[in-house]
Design a protein around this motif. Sequence first.
Motif, PDB file in Angstrom:
ATOM      1  N   GLY A  51       0.795  -1.229   0.000  1.00  0.00           N
ATOM      2  CA  GLY A  51       0.000   0.000   0.000  1.00  0.00           C
ATOM      3  C   GLY A  51       0.826   1.277   0.000  1.00  0.00           C
ATOM      4  O   GLY A  51       0.558   2.208  -0.765  1.00  0.00           O
ATOM      5  N   PHE A  52       1.850   1.346   0.862  1.00  0.00           N
ATOM      6  CA  PHE A  52       2.647   2.584   0.945  1.00  0.00           C
ATOM      7  C   PHE A  52       3.500   2.756  -0.306  1.00  0.00           C
ATOM      8  O   PHE A  52       3.638   3.861  -0.824  1.00  0.00           O
ATOM      9  N   SER A  53       4.072   1.649  -0.808  1.00  0.00           N
ATOM     10  CA  SER A  53       4.915   1.742  -2.007  1.00  0.00           C
ATOM     11  C   SER A  53       4.092   2.235  -3.193  1.00  0.00           C
ATOM     12  O   SER A  53       4.572   2.971  -4.043  1.00  0.00           O
ATOM     13  N   LYS A  54       2.834   1.791  -3.251  1.00  0.00           N
ATOM     14  CA  LYS A  54       1.994   2.153  -4.394  1.00  0.00           C
ATOM     15  C   LYS A  54       1.159   3.409  -4.117  1.00  0.00           C
ATOM     16  O   LYS A  54       0.380   3.833  -4.976  1.00  0.00           O
ATOM     17  N   GLY A  55       1.288   3.951  -2.900  1.00  0.00           N
ATOM     18  CA  GLY A  55       0.522   5.154  -2.558  1.00  0.00           C
ATOM     19  C   GLY A  55      -0.979   4.885  -2.491  1.00  0.00           C
ATOM     20  O   GLY A  55      -1.788   5.719  -2.888  1.00  0.00           O
ATOM     21  N   LYS A  56      -1.358   3.684  -2.014  1.00  0.00           N
ATOM     22  CA  LYS A  56      -2.785   3.350  -1.962  1.00  0.00           C
ATOM     23  C   LYS A  56      -3.208   3.016  -0.544  1.00  0.00           C
ATOM     24  O   LYS A  56      -2.558   2.212   0.122  1.00  0.00           O
ATOM     25  N   ASP A  57      -4.321   3.618  -0.105  1.00  0.00           N
ATOM     26  CA  ASP A  57      -4.890   3.250   1.187  1.00  0.00           C
ATOM     27  C   ASP A  57      -5.923   2.136   0.957  1.00  0.00           C
ATOM     28  O   ASP A  57      -6.026   1.592  -0.154  1.00  0.00           O
ATOM     29  N   ALA A  58      -6.713   1.820   1.996  1.00  0.00           N
ATOM     30  CA  ALA A  58      -7.658   0.701   1.869  1.00  0.00           C
ATOM     31  C   ALA A  58      -8.636   0.935   0.711  1.00  0.00           C
ATOM     32  O   ALA A  58      -8.908   0.015  -0.066  1.00  0.00           O
ATOM     33  N   ASP A  59      -9.135   2.168   0.577  1.00  0.00           N
ATOM     34  CA  ASP A  59     -10.072   2.433  -0.528  1.00  0.00           C
ATOM     35  C   ASP A  59      -9.388   2.240  -1.876  1.00  0.00           C
ATOM     36  O   ASP A  59      -9.985   1.728  -2.823  1.00  0.00           O
ATOM     37  N   GLY A  60      -8.133   2.653  -1.941  1.00  0.00           N
ATOM     38  CA  GLY A  60      -7.385   2.541  -3.199  1.00  0.00           C
ATOM     39  C   GLY A  60      -7.131   1.084  -3.579  1.00  0.00           C
ATOM     40  O   GLY A  60      -6.963   0.756  -4.757  1.00  0.00           O
ATOM     41  N   LEU A  61      -7.084   0.199  -2.577  1.00  0.00           N
ATOM     42  CA  LEU A  61      -6.820  -1.216  -2.855  1.00  0.00           C
ATOM     43  C   LEU A  61      -8.095  -1.999  -3.166  1.00  0.00           C
ATOM     44  O   LEU A  61      -8.042  -3.109  -3.676  1.00  0.00           O
ATOM     45  N   ALA A  62      -9.267  -1.404  -2.833  1.00  0.00           N
ATOM     46  CA  ALA A  62     -10.532  -2.101  -3.096  1.00  0.00           C
ATOM     47  C   ALA A  62     -10.781  -2.173  -4.595  1.00  0.00           C
ATOM     48  O   ALA A  62     -10.532  -1.219  -5.323  1.00  0.00           O
ATOM     49  N   GLN A  63     -11.255  -3.340  -5.058  1.00  0.00           N
ATOM     50  CA  GLN A  63     -11.451  -3.507  -6.510  1.00  0.00           C
ATOM     51  C   GLN A  63     -12.915  -3.566  -6.917  1.00  0.00           C
ATOM     52  O   GLN A  63     -13.232  -3.396  -8.082  1.00  0.00           O
ATOM     53  N   GLY A  64     -13.801  -3.870  -5.965  1.00  0.00           N
ATOM     54  CA  GLY A  64     -15.214  -3.947  -6.343  1.00  0.00           C
ATOM     55  C   GLY A  64     -16.083  -4.071  -5.105  1.00  0.00           C
ATOM     56  O   GLY A  64     -15.731  -4.780  -4.178  1.00  0.00           O
ATOM     57  N   THR A  65     -17.211  -3.358  -5.086  1.00  0.00           N
ATOM     58  CA  THR A  65     -18.118  -3.462  -3.936  1.00  0.00           C
ATOM     59  C   THR A  65     -18.928  -4.758  -4.064  1.00  0.00           C
ATOM     60  O   THR A  65     -18.942  -5.400  -5.120  1.00  0.00           O
ATOM     61  N   THR A  66     -19.632  -5.080  -2.991  1.00  0.00           N
ATOM     62  CA  THR A  66     -20.477  -6.270  -3.008  1.00  0.00           C
ATOM     63  C   THR A  66     -21.489  -6.190  -4.151  1.00  0.00           C
ATOM     64  O   THR A  66     -21.718  -7.172  -4.856  1.00  0.00           O
ATOM     65  N   ASP A  67     -22.079  -5.007  -4.334  1.00  0.00           N
ATOM     66  CA  ASP A  67     -23.092  -4.868  -5.385  1.00  0.00           C
ATOM     67  C   ASP A  67     -22.507  -5.084  -6.775  1.00  0.00           C
ATOM     68  O   ASP A  67     -23.079  -5.777  -7.598  1.00  0.00           O
ATOM     69  N   THR A  68     -21.331  -4.475  -7.019  1.00  0.00           N
ATOM     70  CA  THR A  68     -20.764  -4.650  -8.364  1.00  0.00           C
ATOM     71  C   THR A  68     -20.343  -6.104  -8.591  1.00  0.00           C
ATOM     72  O   THR A  68     -20.527  -6.645  -9.675  1.00  0.00           O
ATOM     73  N   MET A  69     -19.826  -6.743  -7.550  1.00  0.00           N
ATOM     74  CA  MET A  69     -19.411  -8.150  -7.694  1.00  0.00           C
ATOM     75  C   MET A  69     -20.628  -9.033  -7.944  1.00  0.00           C
ATOM     76  O   MET A  69     -20.598  -9.920  -8.796  1.00  0.00           O
ATOM     77  N   ALA A  70     -21.716  -8.773  -7.186  1.00  0.00           N
ATOM     78  CA  ALA A  70     -22.923  -9.597  -7.341  1.00  0.00           C
ATOM     79  C   ALA A  70     -23.471  -9.457  -8.766  1.00  0.00           C
ATOM     80  O   ALA A  70     -23.876 -10.438  -9.389  1.00  0.00           O
ATOM     81  N   GLU A  71     -23.433  -8.225  -9.279  1.00  0.00           N
ATOM     82  CA  GLU A  71     -23.952  -8.008 -10.622  1.00  0.00           C
ATOM     83  C   GLU A  71     -23.050  -8.663 -11.675  1.00  0.00           C
ATOM     84  O   GLU A  71     -23.523  -9.397 -12.540  1.00  0.00           O
ATOM     85  N   GLN A  72     -21.739  -8.403 -11.546  1.00  0.00           N
ATOM     86  CA  GLN A  72     -20.780  -8.988 -12.499  1.00  0.00           C
ATOM     87  C   GLN A  72     -20.881 -10.504 -12.561  1.00  0.00           C
ATOM     88  O   GLN A  72     -20.784 -11.106 -13.621  1.00  0.00           O
TER      89      GLN A  72
END
Length: 384
Positions: A51-72
């Motif tokens: 996370g720190f090396s890539k400059g990403k916090d928890a939100d930045g590391l998230a790839q999809g919400t439950t709703d988007t995953m369920a739909e996909q």
Amino acid sequence: MTEQAPIVIVGTGLSGYSLAREIRKQDKDIPVIMVTADDGVSYSKPMLSTGFSKGKDADGLAQGTTDTMAEQLNLQIRAFSTVTGIDTRSHELVLGDERLVYSKLVLAWGADVIRLSLAGDGQERVFSVNDLMDYREFRKALGEGKRVAIMGAGLIGCEFANDLRNGDYEVDVIAPSDVVMPGLLPEVAANAVQQELENLGVRFHLGTVVDRVDRAGDGVNVSLANGETLAADLVLSAVGLRPRIELARSAGLETGRGIVVNRALETSAPDVYALGDCAEVDGHVLLYVLPLMACARALARTLTGERAEVSYGTMPVMIKTPCCPTAVCPPPPEAEGSWAIEQDGTDVKALFKSPAGDLLGFAVTGRFAMEKQALSREVPAIHG
Ligand code: FAD
């Protein structure tokens, strides 16, 4: 059990979501319900230690919400739903007061972090990071703090040490072993990684353990068994993981170090399967991504009607310490042979060869890490 009962997958980590994707490649419509104790957000767990090396916090590391995953994935996801039992005879999953009928059940519920019991009143400043929600808590608790003490010098402890230094944090690593990543790397390669982490500014306290953690202002004092005391803003515990087997054992499933499954990922109960960090597949407990992906591909075929067995090839582990790129393919634990070493500073090529000269495992660091693919092709597959 009714004919319409869904396939139920417990867990929305890489195992659960990889399996769901593979099922959808085979069958677009077969009913699937995913159940998870966490928020169901899709993320790649290996990225947590970057996370720190890539400059990403928890939100930045998230790839999809439950709703988007369920739909996909065209399925239902039940987040914040903790499984409390399995009734294998009635094909029901127990969720507190509720029961959920399954046609096939897949346990992809991962591993628990090992928590050490420590003396002192600073326990609420001791964190473990084993999922995205943990990572969010850890980053929040770190706040403006700049000093982290890491307990454990295994793969995860070393990766976090590198990443936190890249984020300009002061890092102390405490571990009882004399070398980093014992059991994973041969000593010469371990020393190379340690050296490069030290060059980056990480301070190691090896051959000792944390005795107590006491509050000190907004931070803590960490007292070590060797008499040293370290000041830190918080403690990151990375002392190991244990496959989750208790619920499976209570349900009468065979367990060992993990939930015991054969190469078709079948547990000892009919229509119940397991994969990922919770599973012991044909005697192997491998808490890595490549094995779980291979399992997901095979299991999806079985669940959609064509029984398939997983076959592990060679599975090198890449260690995300960019200050000293490292890859390792450990030799089988009982293998006979010895290490042949080529070394230039912290560039190490360690080859484990049988008495007949066959390559059975390797560890490569620094510029030799580029040879990992070629070497992997020479090492025999785990399932030969
Ligand atoms: P998990 O991701 O732990 O998912 C378990 C799921 O089960 C979660 O959704 C959880 O909420 C759910 N669950 C648990 N109990 C219950 C219950 N009772 N009821 C309902 N739901 C439940 N591997 C590599 O190969 N390469 C790497 O570089 C690498 N880096 C890593 C870095 C870090 C920091 C960590 C922690 C691990 C790393 N790994 C790496 C290991 C790899 O990430 C794991 O092997 C993999 O992500 C495990 O996935 P899983 O789906 O089996 O388990």
